[in-house]
Design a protein around this motif. Structure first.
Motif, PDB file in Angstrom:
ATOM      1  N   ALA A   1      -9.513  -4.707 -25.190  1.00 55.71           N
ATOM      2  CA  ALA A   1      -9.531  -5.961 -25.956  1.00 55.71           C
ATOM      3  C   ALA A   1      -9.858  -7.136 -25.039  1.00 55.71           C
ATOM      4  O   ALA A   1      -9.470  -7.163 -23.868  1.00 55.71           O
ATOM      5  CB  ALA A   1      -8.179  -6.177 -26.631  1.00 55.71           C
TER       6      ALA A   1
ATOM      7  N   ARG B   1      -6.179 -11.760 -28.783  1.00 51.20           N
ATOM      8  CA  ARG B   1      -6.802 -10.542 -28.273  1.00 51.20           C
ATOM      9  C   ARG B   1      -7.792 -10.053 -29.329  1.00 51.20           C
ATOM     10  O   ARG B   1      -7.451  -9.940 -30.513  1.00 51.20           O
ATOM     11  CB  ARG B   1      -5.755  -9.466 -27.986  1.00 51.20           C
ATOM     12  CG  ARG B   1      -4.758  -9.847 -26.899  1.00 51.20           C
ATOM     13  CD  ARG B   1      -3.653  -8.831 -26.806  1.00 51.20           C
ATOM     14  NE  ARG B   1      -4.131  -7.516 -26.425  1.00 51.20           N
ATOM     15  CZ  ARG B   1      -4.302  -7.110 -25.175  1.00 51.20           C
ATOM     16  NH1 ARG B   1      -4.036  -7.938 -24.180  1.00 51.20           N
ATOM     17  NH2 ARG B   1      -4.747  -5.899 -24.916  1.00 51.20           N
TER      18      ARG B   1
ATOM     19  N   SER C   1     -10.893  -7.196 -30.396  1.00 49.94           N
ATOM     20  CA  SER C   1     -11.566  -5.925 -30.152  1.00 49.94           C
ATOM     21  C   SER C   1     -12.967  -6.011 -30.734  1.00 49.94           C
ATOM     22  O   SER C   1     -13.137  -6.183 -31.945  1.00 49.94           O
ATOM     23  CB  SER C   1     -10.792  -4.775 -30.806  1.00 49.94           C
ATOM     24  OG  SER C   1      -9.534  -4.610 -30.182  1.00 49.94           O
TER      25      SER C   1
ATOM     26  N   ARG D   1     -16.723  -4.088 -30.707  1.00 56.30           N
ATOM     27  CA  ARG D   1     -17.504  -2.919 -30.324  1.00 56.30           C
ATOM     28  C   ARG D   1     -18.969  -3.157 -30.680  1.00 56.30           C
ATOM     29  O   ARG D   1     -19.316  -4.197 -31.238  1.00 56.30           O
ATOM     30  CB  ARG D   1     -16.944  -1.686 -31.021  1.00 56.30           C
ATOM     31  CG  ARG D   1     -15.490  -1.401 -30.615  1.00 56.30           C
ATOM     32  CD  ARG D   1     -15.010  -0.072 -31.124  1.00 56.30           C
ATOM     33  NE  ARG D   1     -14.977  -0.011 -32.575  1.00 56.30           N
ATOM     34  CZ  ARG D   1     -14.616   1.080 -33.259  1.00 56.30           C
ATOM     35  NH1 ARG D   1     -14.293   2.184 -32.612  1.00 56.30           N
ATOM     36  NH2 ARG D   1     -14.601   1.074 -34.585  1.00 56.30           N
TER      37      ARG D   1
END
Length: 581
Positions: free
Chosen positions: A527, A534, A536, A538
């Motif tokens: 993260a 935080r 995440s 991708r």
């Protein structure tokens, strides 16, 4: 001589002030150019993001030989969610509009023959003649507002042939919100410190018509001109800064000092001139008195030799003045023995002082680079050499001008022209240059290269929910991680809002590229921490290999983009996958 020195000193002070003012102006212009380069990058990035968004839809039609209405609506709805610049998406098999999303409000477009349309026919025929996508406009829309019309010819991809080598199927047309594009790029921000105009309708660049802003800016000599790349063409931007370069206190102080020097010099020259006139009058008066007086008056040099005798000398002694000059004065009069007159006179004359002056002769010299206190600097020196009447050099006066700051500003402008203004990564210009060099080397050595096309998954909610500043910090963090995942000889570039490209300069096969893509996944997996949040993020990754999937950068980018889109579509946009093109 004093007047000459005063004027020369004033000129020197003015020259220093003008030199400083010039440097301030150059710094100001470099800063404004840097701001405009950022605006240009925003405009190109936003537009390229909207243009590239529909590439997957075109690839789907080309591979499957068409698309059903239900599938079209599903894919188009997904694309319209991603970006707000697309007004609608239209598919026209055989150049006749058969599908449009959203349909509501656009019902009359169904069945429209674009090839023979009185307004849109010209752009459609231009697309067919060039056999490549075209960007027309901006044009006024019937629904209101203005838009850029992005038209893409669609050729089918036969199973046994290269991609899109089959017959012509039709075209895709997407209006891009022009006013929204300007707003997202920051050109309509009321805090903008420029007056800006754009020209180059249909991507015609400097030869095209003005379509936004005041056309007079293109004739203003103070305006800054930049070219903006739009698909296969360009626009020309003319920007006039609203502020002016600030003249520093040092410049005004130099000008005031120059004026003061001139005034002081003029006052001193007038005073000396007045004293000279009075002295001349006094000398004439004293000479007249000396010649009329009946007593003998004489004048000697420093050695006591007589250099002047008044006429009374001849009247008293009967000797001509001319025959007595040059003798020591004690030789012309009688002196009592032991009186010490010679000793007292010699001491009096030895205490006298005689002043003289030298006339300076100016000339200019230029010297080489030098180091000052361990810092590399570039110096320009202007010097004046002073010579005495005998021609011997007595001294040199010089002015050293440090132009290191100017060189740093020029390097900054060059960096901005080749790098993304937000992340510092390579931009499309630098990516194309490095690809050309790497391709030439690969052809000579017979090895392969690879292009990885990355599109971030889950970035839009971050940007929308936490603001552009947080989104920008996330993008910078992504860029830093991507740099760590490749070799120094490879290139990481940002080519769109949340789109990145990695150029691998040397690979043995697509498996090598896939290994790098997997490494990228691992690097992006942890993260990202921004403040107290935080995130995440991708990526979907598409791979193309040189020369297997194309010989030019554009061909490889399109192939990698198609591969990325297939992965993104198959995984419903939430899975990171890598397949080759």
């Amino acid at each position: 001589m004093l007047a000459t020195l005063g004027v020369a000193a004033a000129g020197l002070v003015l020259f220093t002030g003008d030199l400083l003012e010039g440097r301030l102006h150059e710094r100001w212009r470099a800063e404004r150019l840097s701001e405009l380069s950022g605006l240009r990058a925003q405009l190109e990035g936003r537009l390229n993001g909207a243009i590239n968004l529909t590439a997957g839809l075109v690839a789907h039609v080309a591979v499957h030989g068409g698309i059903g209405e239900e599938e079209f609506e599903r894919l188009a709805a997904e694309l319209m969610v991603e970006r707000s610049l697309l007004r609608n998406i239209t598919l026209a098999p055989g150049n006749v509009i058969g599908m449009v999303y959203p349909l509501r409000g656009n019902e009359r477009a169904i069945g429209l023959d674009l090839l023979n349309h009185p307004v849109q026919g010209a752009a459609t025929r231009r697309m067919l003649a060039l056999n490549r996508p075209v960007l027309a406009g901006p044009v006024d829309l019937v629904q209101g507002g203005r838009a850029l019309i992005h038209r893409v010819p669609i050729f089918l991809s036969p199973p046994d042939g290269p991609p899109r080598s089959g017959s012509y199927w039709g075209l895709m047309s997407t209006p891009i919100d022009f006013d929204g594009l300007l707003a997202q790029a920051g050109l309509t921000d009321p805090r903008l410190r420029f007056r800006i105009a754009l020209r180059g309708v249909d991507g015609m660049g400097a030869d095209g018509a003005v379509f936004w802003g005041d056309a007079a800016l293109f004739d203003d000599r103070d305006a800054i001109a930049l070219d903006i790349q739009v698909l296969n063409g360009s626009w020309r931007m003319a920007a006039l800064p609203l502020d002016e370069p600030a003249v520093g206190n040092t410049v005004w102080a130099a000008r005031a000092a120059a004026v003061l020097l001139v005034l002081v010099t003029l006052a001193m020259v007038l005073r000396l001139r007045s004293m000279d006139l009075r002295l001349t009058e006094s000398e004439a008066l004293h000479r007249e008195l000396a010649e009329q007086i009946r007593d003998v008056l004489f004048r000697t040099d420093a050695a006591g030799r007589v250099i002047y005798l008044n006429p009374a000398w001849t009247q008293i002694t009967g000797r001509e003045v001319s025959t007595c000059l040059g003798y020591h004065w004690t030789e012309l009069v009688e002196v009592e023995p032991g009186d010490g007159v010679r000793l007292r006179t010699a001491k009096l004359l030895s205490d006298a002082r005689h002043d003289g002056g030298n006339t300076p002769a100016l000339q200019n010299e230029r010297v080489h680079l030098t180091d000052c206190d361990g810092t590399r600097r570039t110096l320009v020196v202007r010097a004046g050499v002073h010579r005495n009447p005998a021609g011997a050099v007595e001294g040199v006066v010089g002015i050293m001008v440090d132009i290191s700051e100017q060189e740093r500003l020029e390097a900054r402008v060059r960096h901005l022209a080749l790098h993304d203004s937000l992340t510092g990564l390579a931009n499309r210009v630098l990516l194309a240059s490095r690809f050309q060099q790497a391709a030439e080397f690969a052809r000579r050595m017979g090895h392969r290269m690879a292009v990885l096309y990355l599109d971030l998954d889950g970035f839009k909610p971050i940007n929308d929910g936490y603001g552009h500043e947080t989104g920008d910090r996330v993008l910078c963090g992504i860029g830093e991680r991507l740099q760590l995942s490749v070799r120094e000889s490879d290139t990481v570039a940002r080519v769109g809002g949340d789109e990145f490209v990695i150029l691998l300069g040397q690979v043995l096969s697509v498996d090598d590229a896939r290994a790098v893509a997997l490494k990228v996944q691992d690097v992006l997996a942890p993260a990202l921490v921004v403040g107290e949040q935080r995130f995440s993020v991708r990526a979907s990754i598409g791979i193309s290999v040189f020369p297997d999937h194309g010989g030019s950068l554009d061909e490889l980018l399109r192939a990698a983009d198609r591969a990325m889109y297939r992965v993104k579509s198959a995984a419903a946009g939430g899975h990171i996958g890598v397949i080759d093109a």
